[in-house]
Scaffold this motif. Structure first.
Motif, short mmCIF file in Angstrom:
data_model
loop_
_atom_site.label_atom_id
_atom_site.label_comp_id
_atom_site.label_asym_id
_atom_site.label_seq_id
_atom_site.Cartn_x
_atom_site.Cartn_y
_atom_site.Cartn_z
N SER A 1 13.44 10.50 -2.01
CA SER A 1 13.15 9.65 -0.78
C SER A 1 13.29 8.46 -1.22
N SER A 2 13.30 7.65 -2.36
CA SER A 2 13.32 6.53 -2.84
C SER A 2 14.99 6.12 -2.67
N THR A 3 15.72 7.27 -3.31
CA THR A 3 17.21 7.05 -3.03
C THR A 3 17.52 7.07 -1.58
N LEU A 4 17.05 7.64 -0.83
CA LEU A 4 17.87 7.71 0.42
C LEU A 4 17.12 6.40 1.24
N ALA A 5 15.89 5.99 0.91
CA ALA A 5 15.43 4.85 1.49
C ALA A 5 16.18 3.53 0.88
N GLN A 6 16.65 3.31 -0.20
CA GLN A 6 17.58 2.46 -0.88
C GLN A 6 18.90 2.82 -0.05
N ALA A 7 19.38 3.78 0.07
CA ALA A 7 20.66 3.68 0.81
C ALA A 7 20.66 3.18 2.22
N GLU A 8 19.64 3.63 3.06
CA GLU A 8 19.46 3.03 4.06
C GLU A 8 19.05 1.70 4.29
N ALA A 9 18.40 1.17 3.34
CA ALA A 9 18.06 -0.34 3.29
C ALA A 9 19.37 -1.28 3.03
N LEU A 10 20.42 -0.43 2.24
CA LEU A 10 21.79 -1.28 2.29
C LEU A 10 22.58 -1.11 3.51
N TYR B 1 13.56 -6.38 -3.97
CA TYR B 1 12.95 -5.38 -2.94
C TYR B 1 13.07 -4.04 -3.87
N ARG B 2 12.22 -3.15 -3.33
CA ARG B 2 12.31 -1.70 -3.94
C ARG B 2 11.38 -0.79 -2.81
N PHE B 3 11.69 0.19 -2.59
CA PHE B 3 10.86 1.31 -1.82
C PHE B 3 10.54 2.41 -2.84
N GLY B 4 10.90 2.24 -4.11
CA GLY B 4 10.58 3.34 -4.88
C GLY B 4 11.13 3.19 -6.48
N TYR B 5 10.31 3.64 -7.38
CA TYR B 5 11.01 3.37 -8.85
C TYR B 5 11.43 4.68 -9.49
N GLU B 6 11.02 5.60 -9.09
CA GLU B 6 11.49 6.77 -9.71
C GLU B 6 13.04 7.04 -9.75
N GLU C 1 6.18 11.27 -5.20
CA GLU C 1 7.32 11.83 -4.60
C GLU C 1 6.66 13.02 -3.60
N THR C 2 5.24 12.97 -3.35
CA THR C 2 4.90 14.07 -2.63
C THR C 2 5.27 14.07 -1.09
N ALA C 3 5.08 15.02 -0.34
CA ALA C 3 5.71 14.91 0.96
C ALA C 3 5.00 14.03 1.76
N PRO C 4 3.77 13.74 1.83
CA PRO C 4 3.32 12.52 2.79
C PRO C 4 4.12 11.22 2.26
N VAL C 5 3.89 10.95 0.99
CA VAL C 5 4.70 9.79 0.52
C VAL C 5 6.03 9.51 0.78
N ALA C 6 6.44 10.67 0.64
CA ALA C 6 8.27 10.72 0.82
C ALA C 6 8.26 10.43 2.55
N ARG C 7 7.60 10.82 3.42
CA ARG C 7 7.55 10.48 4.77
C ARG C 7 7.41 9.13 5.01
N ASP D 1 0.91 -1.25 0.17
CA ASP D 1 -0.06 0.03 0.04
C ASP D 1 0.82 1.37 0.02
N LEU D 2 1.99 1.34 -0.59
CA LEU D 2 2.88 2.33 -0.61
C LEU D 2 2.92 2.81 -2.14
N ASP D 3 2.73 4.07 -2.61
CA ASP D 3 2.86 4.46 -4.04
C ASP D 3 4.40 4.36 -4.20
N LEU D 4 4.92 3.51 -5.25
CA LEU D 4 6.43 3.36 -5.33
C LEU D 4 6.67 4.49 -6.38
N ARG D 5 5.86 5.24 -6.85
CA ARG D 5 6.35 6.22 -7.85
C ARG D 5 6.22 7.71 -7.46
#
Length: 450
Positions: A301-310, A291-296, A237-243, A231-235
């Motif tokens: 936010s997708s980039t930072l989530a990916q870095a933290e996941a690593l 795995y993926r926290f965002g596709y764009e 980049e609005t402020a609520p989705v980013a948080r 239930d997360l929009d993977l594409r």
């Protein structure tokens, strides 16, 4: 030469490994022609057809009833484990005779997301007269695992095999049969009840070690799962989705994080899987091969989530991980990987590092601190990664061993990954005190050396 051959040769010649998925359905495409499973000409009118060819139906009658009686040989040919052994020999041949032990192909996944075969491969499952059910149950999947993994290991004992490569939260707990039969509850089902009442992955691990004890052969080396936040929009980049996206990384490790999706439970992915491994088959490695926290590719936010996941994967004991989807060269998302593989553009990396414990200030709970801290020791270097999830700038003060008196700083934010200035460390008795300014919504790497 096939596309697979080109992929293998290109990656191995560059010194990279390939994770190769081997089908266990018992079927593969019979040739390179474009074919479809539910021909309108052959099976009659259907609810929908492809816009590019009105003969390609969706397998549902105009009434919505499932079309049955299709022939899998319309698109595919039946195979056995012998086919995989021949394919393995072919791979060895194109790599100059190299085996898994001396630079050849090492990693093989036992198919992909069997928990979803009843939908993703419905035509093959329902059309195969040798099968009793459309969905795959535990006994069938384990039988296929034994047949295919045994053949592969006998052909090359040094192979590293991953399984069962389940694709969903429900697949961690139930087999394909349990999920197919479920009525809103994927943690119960007849297949689970008849197999000691255990969650599917726990039961699967038990079979791995029981088989090894009985035969001396380890069939599966990595417990392999996929993970995507529900239930997360993977594409977006609005402020609520980013948080929300940055918070969802906590599902990988935090038992106190209640997943906000329909799951309504603490996912605690890595501790959960590690616990099942410890209980049922110690020594099994852990893989997250999708795995993926965002596709764009330009989503911060997708980039930072990916870095933290690593960072979480390295800290908490994931042995193998492969993200899903395109990583655009030069894109923002690529920076999440460059932070570990080439953060200074001159080859500096964290490849041989070990995770270090980070002491947080007393009274500060990590989940409430907008700045998360991770550290990696690489030979004589210490790499400190600071994730500022806040939309405001922050300052972090580090207390470090006095032997580390030189520092470089690299920041990943909306502008990409770049080297920035840092306050010179100030020696103070037995520690080095370092104040780090963190831009809003950014990951900062501080490299400390003697």
């Amino acid at each position: 030469m096939s596309i697979a051959d080109h992929v293998i040769l290109a990656n191995k010649s560059a010194g990279r490994d390939v994770l190769f998925t081997l089908p266990m359905l018992g079927w593969i495409p019979k040739d390179g022609e474009k074919r479809w499973a539910f021909s309108v000409k052959k099976y009659g009118a259907q609810q929908k057809t492809e816009p590019y060819d009105t003969d390609a139906g969706n397998g549902l009658k105009p009434s919505g009833e499932t079309l049955t009686g299709n022939d899998p040989e319309d698109t595919s040919m039946r195979i056995s484990p012998d086919w995989h052994v021949a394919w393995l020999a072919h791979m060895r041949e194109i790599l100059g005779g190299k085996t898994a032990a001396n630079g050849g192909m090492r990693f093989f996944a036992l198919d992909n997301e069997p928990d979803l075969w009843s939908s993703t491969h419905r035509d093959l499952r329902q059309g195969d007269a040798q099968l009793k059910t459309v969905a795959v149950g535990r006994d069938e999947l384990w039988g296929r695992t034994v047949a295919y993994a045994t053949a592969l290991k006998k052909a090359d004992p040094a192979l590293q095999i991953t399984g069962p490569v389940v694709g969903t939260w429900c697949g961690y707990f139930g087999s394909g049969e349990d999920i197919y039969d479920a009525d809103g509850d994927c943690k119960t089902g007849g297949d689970r009840t008849s197999h000691e009442g255990l969650p599917f992955l726990q039961w699967y691990l038990r079979q791995i070690c029981a088989h090894e004890k009985k035969t001396g052969l380890r069939l599966v080396d990595y417990l392999d799962v996929h993970y995507y936040p529900e239930d997360l929009d993977l594409r977006a980049e609005t402020a609520p989705v980013a948080r929300d996206r940055l918070e969802r990384v906590r599902a990988l490790y935090d038992a106190g994080f209640q997943d906000p999706s329909w799951i309504r439970d603490a996912v605690q992915l890595i501790p959960r899987l590690r616990g099942w491994i410890a209980a049922e088959c110690p020594g099994t490695k852990l893989a997250v091969t999708e795995y993926r926290f965002g596709y764009e590719n330009d989503s911060l936010s997708s980039t930072l989530a990916q870095a933290e996941a690593l960072l979480v994967f390295g800290r908490d004991g994931v042995d193998l991980a492969t993200t899903w989807g395109e990583i655009k060269s030069g894109g923002l998302y690529e920076g999440a990987f460059r932070l570990f593989l080439d953060y200074d553009g001159q080859g500096a990396n964290a490849r041989s590092g070990q995770s270090l414990r980070v002491e947080e200030p007393k009274g500060v709970k990590p989940e409430r601190d907008p700045v998360l801290s991770y550290a990696i020791g690489v030979e004589k270097r210490v790499l400190v990664y600071l994730l500022n999830k806040s939309p405001l700038p922050r300052t972090k003060r580090l207390a470090l061993d006095a032997g580390l008196s030189n520092a470089r700083q690299f920041v990943l934010d909306t502008t990409g990954l770049a080297k920035t200035k840092i306050e010179a460390p100030s020696l103070d008795g037995r520690v080095t005190s370092l104040s780090v300014s963190l831009p809003p919504a950014s990951m900062t790497l501080v490299e400390l050396t003697p």
